[in-house]
Design an enzyme around this catalytic site. Structure first.
Site, PDB file in Angstrom:
ATOM      1  N   CYS A 154       0.806  -1.253  -0.055  1.00 40.63           N
ATOM      2  CA  CYS A 154      -0.169  -0.080   0.069  1.00 40.63           C
ATOM      3  C   CYS A 154       0.795   1.339   0.022  1.00 40.63           C
ATOM      4  O   CYS A 154       0.786   2.113  -0.862  1.00 40.63           O
ATOM      5  CB  CYS A 154      -0.923  -0.190   1.116  1.00 40.63           C
ATOM      6  SG  CYS A 154      -2.153  -1.313   1.023  1.00 40.63           S
ATOM      7  N   ARG A 178      -0.670   3.855  -2.708  1.00 44.00           N
ATOM      8  CA  ARG A 178      -1.695   3.481  -3.625  1.00 44.00           C
ATOM      9  C   ARG A 178      -3.063   3.542  -3.009  1.00 44.00           C
ATOM     10  O   ARG A 178      -4.027   3.700  -3.647  1.00 44.00           O
ATOM     11  CB  ARG A 178      -1.375   2.294  -4.523  1.00 44.00           C
ATOM     12  CG  ARG A 178      -1.525   1.096  -3.472  1.00 44.00           C
ATOM     13  CD  ARG A 178      -1.689  -0.295  -4.418  1.00 44.00           C
ATOM     14  NE  ARG A 178      -1.414  -1.316  -3.201  1.00 44.00           N
ATOM     15  CZ  ARG A 178      -2.739  -1.906  -2.902  1.00 44.00           C
ATOM     16  NH1 ARG A 178      -3.951  -1.474  -3.327  1.00 44.00           N
ATOM     17  NH2 ARG A 178      -2.638  -3.184  -1.920  1.00 44.00           N
ATOM     18  N   ASP A 181      -6.807   2.932   4.137  1.00 46.54           N
ATOM     19  CA  ASP A 181      -7.935   2.842   4.938  1.00 46.54           C
ATOM     20  C   ASP A 181      -7.997   4.020   5.724  1.00 46.54           C
ATOM     21  O   ASP A 181      -7.303   4.006   6.829  1.00 46.54           O
ATOM     22  CB  ASP A 181      -7.833   1.375   5.644  1.00 46.54           C
ATOM     23  CG  ASP A 181      -9.266   1.215   6.553  1.00 46.54           C
ATOM     24  OD1 ASP A 181     -10.160   2.200   7.033  1.00 46.54           O
ATOM     25  OD2 ASP A 181      -9.508   0.095   7.079  1.00 46.54           O
ATOM     26  N   ASN A 189       0.283   4.807   8.902  1.00 44.22           N
ATOM     27  CA  ASN A 189       0.988   4.703   7.916  1.00 44.22           C
ATOM     28  C   ASN A 189       2.205   6.089   7.811  1.00 44.22           C
ATOM     29  O   ASN A 189       3.104   5.833   7.661  1.00 44.22           O
ATOM     30  CB  ASN A 189       0.238   4.459   6.728  1.00 44.22           C
ATOM     31  CG  ASN A 189       0.006   3.241   6.323  1.00 44.22           C
ATOM     32  OD1 ASN A 189      -1.311   3.035   5.810  1.00 44.22           O
ATOM     33  ND2 ASN A 189       0.414   2.321   7.094  1.00 44.22           N
ATOM     34  N   HIS A 219     -10.088   5.940   1.463  1.00 41.05           N
ATOM     35  CA  HIS A 219     -11.360   5.148   1.341  1.00 41.05           C
ATOM     36  C   HIS A 219     -11.882   5.108   3.157  1.00 41.05           C
ATOM     37  O   HIS A 219     -11.001   4.911   3.991  1.00 41.05           O
ATOM     38  CB  HIS A 219     -11.452   3.988   0.625  1.00 41.05           C
ATOM     39  CG  HIS A 219     -10.443   2.959   1.011  1.00 41.05           C
ATOM     40  ND1 HIS A 219      -9.246   2.987   0.233  1.00 41.05           N
ATOM     41  CD2 HIS A 219     -10.596   1.950   1.977  1.00 41.05           C
ATOM     42  CE1 HIS A 219      -8.406   1.886   0.706  1.00 41.05           C
ATOM     43  NE2 HIS A 219      -9.105   1.528   1.938  1.00 41.05           N
ATOM     44  N   ILE A 220     -13.152   4.822   3.093  1.00 42.60           N
ATOM     45  CA  ILE A 220     -13.697   4.552   4.236  1.00 42.60           C
ATOM     46  C   ILE A 220     -14.669   3.360   3.752  1.00 42.60           C
ATOM     47  O   ILE A 220     -15.346   3.368   3.121  1.00 42.60           O
ATOM     48  CB  ILE A 220     -14.651   5.646   4.879  1.00 42.60           C
ATOM     49  CG1 ILE A 220     -13.917   6.801   5.182  1.00 42.60           C
ATOM     50  CG2 ILE A 220     -15.531   5.127   6.103  1.00 42.60           C
ATOM     51  CD1 ILE A 220     -14.720   7.968   5.976  1.00 42.60           C
ATOM     52  N   TYR A 221     -14.564   2.128   4.655  1.00 40.25           N
ATOM     53  CA  TYR A 221     -15.355   0.973   4.202  1.00 40.25           C
ATOM     54  C   TYR A 221     -16.717   1.213   4.758  1.00 40.25           C
ATOM     55  O   TYR A 221     -16.897   1.919   5.527  1.00 40.25           O
ATOM     56  CB  TYR A 221     -14.713  -0.216   4.890  1.00 40.25           C
ATOM     57  CG  TYR A 221     -13.433  -0.859   4.154  1.00 40.25           C
ATOM     58  CD1 TYR A 221     -13.427  -1.597   3.220  1.00 40.25           C
ATOM     59  CD2 TYR A 221     -11.971  -0.504   4.658  1.00 40.25           C
ATOM     60  CE1 TYR A 221     -12.380  -2.198   2.136  1.00 40.25           C
ATOM     61  CE2 TYR A 221     -10.882  -0.927   3.885  1.00 40.25           C
ATOM     62  CZ  TYR A 221     -10.966  -1.603   2.841  1.00 40.25           C
ATOM     63  OH  TYR A 221     -10.127  -2.005   2.082  1.00 40.25           O
TER      64      TYR A 221
END
Length: 279
Positions: A154, A178, A181, A189, A219-221
């Site tokens: 990632c 790339r 979350d 990170n 993104h948000i899941y």
């Protein structure tokens, strides 16, 4: 409100309001259901570490020591072994990404660092000519991806530059990711690679400068929207957290330990939120 908290809330609002839903999603939740997400593209943030701006939220607790231990596993041990990560560092969250029964995450991350001798090359290049514009860590290796299965990196590229300001040399870093979350891994990170930047700066006796953070897909899941709304409701701490590395200038990169780092003025909002990870 700190810069990190301002950016965090702005990104959550953007994703919830402007984001689009994923299609043909690869990840799955542990119950086997598809892990769809809502996302935006092209997220960028800049932090001036030399002015005390650090990319860590106070809206929920962040496991900073585990994050730093993962960086040591990748860039000092140069390993993909889950046994080493578990036993040496007591970090277990990578276990869900074990490839078969290999005890590894495949030819990824630390295995790529070792394969190409990346850290030694970066240190040698910076020693020979700090001002060259080719100090790049790339973990994107198509040959390795074909060799084994495994989660593709990632956070896959880091670039380093130096600046002389008056009599001091500052090390800047740019992290390219790339996929991220937002609620779970964003600040983990970012702070991991700030720690890496600090380690390299200490190795040469330089100061840490700016940290640039680019994410292609943020993104948000779809099982995290409630937590996202809770984070927006929370009032952040008034304190600006800062990470310090308590070793002398010139300390060898490979001699630095997780215990040498200290996170100061960190008083995150509690309780911790629960997240079901997408694998």
């Amino acid at each position: 409100m700190t810069k990190a908290d301002t950016i965090f809330k702005e990104n959550i609002r953007r994703i919830l309001k402007e984001g689009v839903f994923s299609e043909n999603a690869r990840p799955r939740y542990k119950d086997g259901n598809v892990a769809n997400s809502k996302y935006i593209t092209g997220s960028f943030a800049e932090y001036d570490l030399s002015k005390g701006e650090f990319p860590i939220t106070t809206l929920r607790p962040i496991a900073i020591k585990s994050a730093i231990k993962e960086v040591l596993w990748i860039y000092q041990d140069q390993s993909n072994s889950l046994e080493l990560l578990n036993d040496k560092y007591n970090v277990h969250y990578w276990n869900d990404w074990e490839v078969g029964d290999t005890g590894t995450i495949g030819q990824r991350y630390g295995a790529i660092v070792k394969k190409h001798d990346i850290i030694n090359k970066i240190l040698q290049q910076l020693a020979a000519n700090p001002w060259n514009r080719r100090n790049i860590i790339s973990l994107w290796d198509y040959e390795a991806f074909e060799e084994t299965e495994g989660l593709l990196p990632c956070a896959f590229q880091t670039m380093f530059d130096v600046r002389r300001v008056d009599e001091d040399i500052y090390l800047d870093a740019t992290l390219t990711q790339r996929s991220n979350d937002m609620l779970v891994a964003h600040h983990i990170n970012a702070m991991q690679y700030v720690a890496l930047q600090m380690m390299i700066a200490k190795h040469f006796g330089w100061k840490v400068g700016k940290f640039f953070y680019f994410i292609n897909n943020l993104h948000i899941y779809d099982n995290q929207f409630e937590q996202a709304e809770e984070l927006l409701r929370r009032e952040p701490s008034d304190c600006q957290p800062r990470l310090v590395l308590n070793v002398p200038d010139g300390t060898n990169f490979f001699d630095i330990k997780a215990e040498d780092f200290e996170l100061l003025d960190y008083d995150p909002v509690k309780p911790q939120l629960k997240f079901d990870l997408a694998i």
